[in-house]
Motif scaffolding. Structure first.
Motif, mmCIF file in Angstrom:
data_model
loop_
_atom_site.group_PDB
_atom_site.id
_atom_site.type_symbol
_atom_site.label_atom_id
_atom_site.label_comp_id
_atom_site.label_asym_id
_atom_site.label_seq_id
_atom_site.Cartn_x
_atom_site.Cartn_y
_atom_site.Cartn_z
ATOM 1 N N PRO A 61 4.905 0.473 -7.977
ATOM 2 C CA PRO A 61 4.414 0.019 -6.676
ATOM 3 C C PRO A 61 5.248 0.627 -5.550
ATOM 4 N N VAL A 87 1.072 -0.516 -1.921
ATOM 5 C CA VAL A 87 1.053 -1.945 -1.619
ATOM 6 C C VAL A 87 1.209 -2.108 -0.108
ATOM 7 N N LEU A 111 5.234 -10.234 -3.957
ATOM 8 C CA LEU A 111 5.162 -8.998 -4.735
ATOM 9 C C LEU A 111 6.204 -9.011 -5.852
#
Length: 123
Positions: A61, A87, A111
């Protein structure tokens, strides 16, 4: 040519077919402030992708906390080209830190929990 099936395939196909065509434009106060062609978008995105790959971010990510504008588009596509996971998160605005910092902190915490559920809040 068949329709591209991914965002990356679409970018590559459109940049090859018509690199001078406008891909994105940024507007403010009802006027175009800046624009980005498919050729420019591909060049910027490839540069970002190369940096992400060099830092070992492929497959991971990648937080995109950009202010509104064309750099977000390049960063998003760059992450995809690098096979990273973009993201998007709220942009931190120092002048409005009392509002933006809690939102950004909360999004990052969420997250972290989703990526590393085995870690405790202190870990």
């Amino acid at each position: 040519m068949p329709d591209p099936r991914t965002i990356v395939q679409t970018l590559l196909a459109r940049a090859a077919a018509d690199p001078s065509r406008i891909a994105f434009q940024f507007e403010a106060e009802d006027r175009v402030v800046d624009s980005l062609t498919y050729g420019e978008l591909l060049r910027r995105s490839r540069a970002i992708a190369a940096g992400l790959v060099e830092r070992g971010e492929a497959g991971r990510p990648v937080v995109l906390a950009h202010p509104p504008g064309l750099e977000f588009a390049a960063a998003f596509h760059g992450a995809l080209l690098a096979r990273a996971v973009p993201v998007p998160l709220p942009h931190f605005e120092p002048a409005r830190a009392h509002r933006t910092l809690p939102r950004l902190s909360s999004a990052l915490a969420e997250l972290r929990l989703r990526l590393f559920p085995h870690l405790t809040a202190d870990g």
